[in-house]
Write an enzyme that holds these catalytic residues in place. Structure first.
Site, PDB file in Angstrom:
ATOM      1  N   ASN A  55       6.775  -0.723   5.957  1.00 41.72           N
ATOM      2  CA  ASN A  55       5.304  -0.863   6.104  1.00 41.72           C
ATOM      3  C   ASN A  55       5.006  -2.384   5.818  1.00 41.72           C
ATOM      4  O   ASN A  55       4.117  -2.283   4.594  1.00 41.72           O
ATOM      5  CB  ASN A  55       4.492   0.339   5.592  1.00 41.72           C
ATOM      6  CG  ASN A  55       3.071  -0.018   6.091  1.00 41.72           C
ATOM      7  OD1 ASN A  55       2.067   0.861   5.323  1.00 41.72           O
ATOM      8  ND2 ASN A  55       2.851  -0.739   7.098  1.00 41.72           N
TER       9      ASN A  55
ATOM     10  N   CYS B  73       1.321  -3.371  11.727  1.00 36.78           N
ATOM     11  CA  CYS B  73      -0.015  -3.468  12.224  1.00 36.78           C
ATOM     12  C   CYS B  73       0.189  -4.752  13.137  1.00 36.78           C
ATOM     13  O   CYS B  73      -0.823  -5.340  13.492  1.00 36.78           O
ATOM     14  CB  CYS B  73      -0.984  -3.810  10.971  1.00 36.78           C
ATOM     15  SG  CYS B  73      -0.451  -5.139   9.918  1.00 36.78           S
TER      16      CYS B  73
ATOM     17  N   GLU C 140       7.679  -2.534  -4.339  1.00 39.43           N
ATOM     18  CA  GLU C 140       6.346  -3.014  -3.982  1.00 39.43           C
ATOM     19  C   GLU C 140       6.299  -4.223  -5.022  1.00 39.43           C
ATOM     20  O   GLU C 140       6.631  -3.812  -6.203  1.00 39.43           O
ATOM     21  CB  GLU C 140       5.369  -1.988  -4.451  1.00 39.43           C
ATOM     22  CG  GLU C 140       3.852  -2.592  -4.369  1.00 39.43           C
ATOM     23  CD  GLU C 140       3.326  -3.110  -3.319  1.00 39.43           C
ATOM     24  OE1 GLU C 140       3.503  -2.778  -2.369  1.00 39.43           O
ATOM     25  OE2 GLU C 140       2.719  -4.347  -3.552  1.00 39.43           O
TER      26      GLU C 140
ATOM     27  N   GLN D 203      -5.278   1.198   2.798  1.00 38.38           N
ATOM     28  CA  GLN D 203      -5.645   1.425   3.899  1.00 38.38           C
ATOM     29  C   GLN D 203      -7.201   1.342   4.243  1.00 38.38           C
ATOM     30  O   GLN D 203      -7.993   1.663   3.662  1.00 38.38           O
ATOM     31  CB  GLN D 203      -5.100   2.613   4.882  1.00 38.38           C
ATOM     32  CG  GLN D 203      -3.586   2.761   4.734  1.00 38.38           C
ATOM     33  CD  GLN D 203      -2.838   1.794   5.574  1.00 38.38           C
ATOM     34  OE1 GLN D 203      -3.203   1.128   6.449  1.00 38.38           O
ATOM     35  NE2 GLN D 203      -1.361   1.732   5.415  1.00 38.38           N
TER      36      GLN D 203
HETATM   37  C1  LIG Z   1       0.780  -3.158   4.630  1.00 44.31           C
HETATM   38  S1  LIG Z   1       0.782  -2.728   2.849  1.00 44.31           S
HETATM   39  C2  LIG Z   1       1.587  -1.291   2.904  1.00 44.31           C
HETATM   40  C3  LIG Z   1       1.261  -0.531   1.866  1.00 44.31           C
HETATM   41  C4  LIG Z   1       1.631   0.998   1.880  1.00 44.31           C
HETATM   42  N1  LIG Z   1       2.725   1.453   2.531  1.00 44.31           N
HETATM   43  C5  LIG Z   1       0.366   1.912   2.236  1.00 44.31           C
HETATM   44  O1  LIG Z   1       0.360   2.613   3.156  1.00 44.31           O
HETATM   45  O2  LIG Z   1      -0.525   1.846   1.722  1.00 44.31           O
HETATM   46  C6  LIG Z   1       2.149  -3.804   2.492  1.00 44.31           C
HETATM   47  C7  LIG Z   1       2.399  -3.924   1.050  1.00 44.31           C
HETATM   48  O3  LIG Z   1       3.672  -4.580   0.858  1.00 44.31           O
HETATM   49  C8  LIG Z   1       3.736  -5.386  -0.228  1.00 44.31           C
HETATM   50  N2  LIG Z   1       4.554  -6.478  -0.195  1.00 44.31           N
HETATM   51  C9  LIG Z   1       4.171  -7.616   0.817  1.00 44.31           C
HETATM   52  N3  LIG Z   1       5.368  -8.280   0.773  1.00 44.31           N
HETATM   53  C10 LIG Z   1       6.370  -7.753  -0.170  1.00 44.31           C
HETATM   54  C11 LIG Z   1       7.512  -8.017  -0.486  1.00 44.31           C
HETATM   55  N4  LIG Z   1       8.197  -9.079   0.023  1.00 44.31           N
HETATM   56  N5  LIG Z   1       8.226  -7.335  -1.360  1.00 44.31           N
HETATM   57  C12 LIG Z   1       7.384  -6.201  -2.029  1.00 44.31           C
HETATM   58  N6  LIG Z   1       6.354  -5.712  -1.552  1.00 44.31           N
HETATM   59  C13 LIG Z   1       5.701  -6.484  -0.428  1.00 44.31           C
HETATM   60  C14 LIG Z   1       2.208  -5.552  -0.333  1.00 44.31           C
HETATM   61  O4  LIG Z   1       1.628  -5.906  -1.768  1.00 44.31           O
HETATM   62  C15 LIG Z   1       1.497  -4.347   0.302  1.00 44.31           C
HETATM   63  O5  LIG Z   1       1.163  -3.377  -1.122  1.00 44.31           O
END
Ligand SMILES: C[S@@+](CC[C@H](N)C(=O)[O-])C[C@H]1O[C@@H](n2cnc3c(N)ncnc32)[C@H](O)[C@@H]1O
Length: 472
Positions: A384, A411, A336, A286
């Site tokens: 998320n 977001c 993840e 974040q």
């Molecule tokens: C907005 S971030 C949220 C991370 C965490 N919840 C935090 O609060 O720090 C979204 C995360 O989803 C992962 N991501 C994106 N697409 C994905 C997918 N299809 N499957 C698994 N992870 C994914 C990204 O690498 C990233 O770490």
């Protein structure tokens, strides 16, 4: 062009300009405010859209404030800097309301507003820096400019933490000294594309990730010079990406985003709500850790968690909600796609003594496996996702798990509204939407929404067996 027109814009665009729609055309105005009379200089006429710059108003909106940055219109990274804190809150509420109404969720209430504890300046703990050329052909390091995405130097950024701004200045200076020219994928010439600078609010340490088209020895000299000038720089890594296109990272054939060490540590640590997270060179974390802490706390407060709960954290990054929920629940698992982040999450589980498992993979692919582990037990799920929201098939996959409750952290209000409508159609009621000022001075806002299943069937009680984790 450059004619002056008088208009009262009516809405915000996705990028944070004010807009007026008329006779099938839209006038997009930089620096204006919906509802405020504006004198606008027209600077560009497009096919369906015209662009203008706010020049003045006979009756300033009560939300208008003096802009505290002299690069506001050049950089464009903070389109809402002309709004007071109240104006930004009110505008975020308007945008989220509008997106919910558009998908037929007018009955969903907006909840609390969580302001940025670090204020509207110097709150950013992650910045992206671009490498490019000026019109005269000299090497430039800075932000991507508002008008044409060309690199503009920002020697004093108001919203980045001062030690990140100092790192950006040092990087700019030494990149020019060492003549590390911008990499051009079309011709395979040059070296550098961009850099991600992250600072831990907990320790003050900074991690630099360079994005380069190729390795040259002077990258080591660059790392040494920058870390000598800014002693907070604790690690300096480089990721290679010679693909055309704007994606920052390029995973290899195994789907792993690899990085090469140049100097110092691989991770910096950030403590949120009593959990120490490790963040590596390619991990998501974040931007505004002070707001992230409020968000993490609120997620746990608003969910009904007991020792019988099975907790599933989708898109968990370096451990996110799974590590927060672990002491309150019977079983916690995170999913993840970034394998490095999963290693960091597992390590953090050990070091913090939290019983949580982490799986590397795409959420869509991993959901059926989690369904088997749960064997009919109804979980609590957090999602998320990235800005695009939940990918096709994921909502159906989550519904298959029959979660009792879902926490949706988003977001992007447009993607949130679309996905909430789909969950509502799948048998969920939607509680109020809380708003978090994660990205002050921009139209972006973080939201938390809780969904509750209408199906009262409890399912089998006991959570799946879990591994015993002892604090290292
Ligand atoms: C907005 S971030 C949220 C991370 C965490 N919840 C935090 O609060 O720090 C979204 C995360 O989803 C992962 N991501 C994106 N697409 C994905 C997918 N299809 N499957 C698994 N992870 C994914 C990204 O690498 C990233 O770490």
């Amino acid at each position: 062009m450059n004619r002056i027109v008088k208009v009262i814009p009516e809405r915000w665009t996705r990028r944070g300009e004010a807009a007026k729609d008329k006779n099938g055309r839209t006038l997009v105005i930089w620096g204006a405010i919906p509802g405020e009379k504006a004198e606008v200089k027209l600077v560009h006429e497009g096919q369906n859209q015209d662009f203008g710059l706010f020049e003045g108003t006979p009756e300033p909106s009560p939300f208008r404030q003096d802009i505290p940055c002299d690069r506001y219109s050049v950089c464009g990274g903070c389109p809402w800097m002309h709004l007071s804190a109240e104006g930004q809150e009110s505008s975020h509420r308007d945008v989220v309301r509008e997106k919910l109404d558009e998908v037929g969720l007018a009955n969903v209430a907006l909840g609390e507003w969580f302001a940025s504890p670090d204020g509207l300046e110097e709150f950013r703990h992650v910045i992206k820096v671009g490498v490019g050329k000026s019109d005269q052909g000299s090497l430039r390091v800075g932000a991507w400019g508002r008008r044409d995405r060309r690199i503009v130097p920002i020697p004093n950024c108001n919203v980045a933490h001062p030690s990140l701004t100092a790192t950006m200045r040092a990087l700019a200076h030494h990149v020019r000294e060492l003549k590390l020219w911008q990499y051009e994928p079309e011709t395979d010439r040059g070296v550098l594309r961009s850099a991600i600078l992250r600072r831990s609010r907990t320790s003050g340490e900074i991690l630099v990730t360079l994005i380069a088209g190729r390795w040259v020895k002077s990258i080591t000299e660059l790392a040494e010079a920058v870390s000598t000038q800014v002693p907070d720089v604790a690690g300096f890594w480089v990721h290679f990406n010679d693909d055309p296109g704007n994606a920052i990272f390029r995973p290899d054939d195994e789907g792993v985003i690899r990085c090469r060490p140049v100097l110092g540590k691989e991770t910096i640590e950030e403590e949120l709500c009593g959990v120490r997270y490790a963040v590596g060179p390619t991990d998501f974390f974040q931007t505004n850790p002070a707001v992230a802490e409020l968000l993490y706390k609120r997620v746990i407060e608003r969910l009904d968690l007991t020792r019988e709960t099975s907790f599933v954290d989708l898109y968990c990054g370096v451990g996110g909600y799974a590590l927060q929920a672990a002491p309150h629940v019977g079983f916690a698992i995170g999913v993840e796609e970034n394998q490095g982040a999963v290693l960091r999450a597992r390590d953090a589980a050990q070091k913090n003594g939290r019983n949580a498992e982490f799986v590397a993979g795409q959420v869509l692919d991993v959901l059926p496996e989690i369904g088997k582990r749960l064997a009919g037990r109804r979980p609590v799920v957090t999602v998320n996702p990235a800005r695009r929201g939940l990918e096709s098939g994921v909502i159906e996959g989550i519904l298959e798990l029959r979660p009792r409750q879902i926490a949706y952290v988003s977001c992007n209000p447009a993607a949130l509204a679309r996905d909430l409508a789909a969950f509502a159609g799948g048998g969920y009621t939607i509680e109020k939407v809380d708003l978090f000022d994660m990205f002050p001075n921009t139209p972006h806002v973080e939201t938390l929404t809780i969904l509750n299943s209408l199906d009262e069937d409890e399912g089998p009680e006991r959570a799946p067996r879990r591994k015993v984790v002892r604090k290292k």
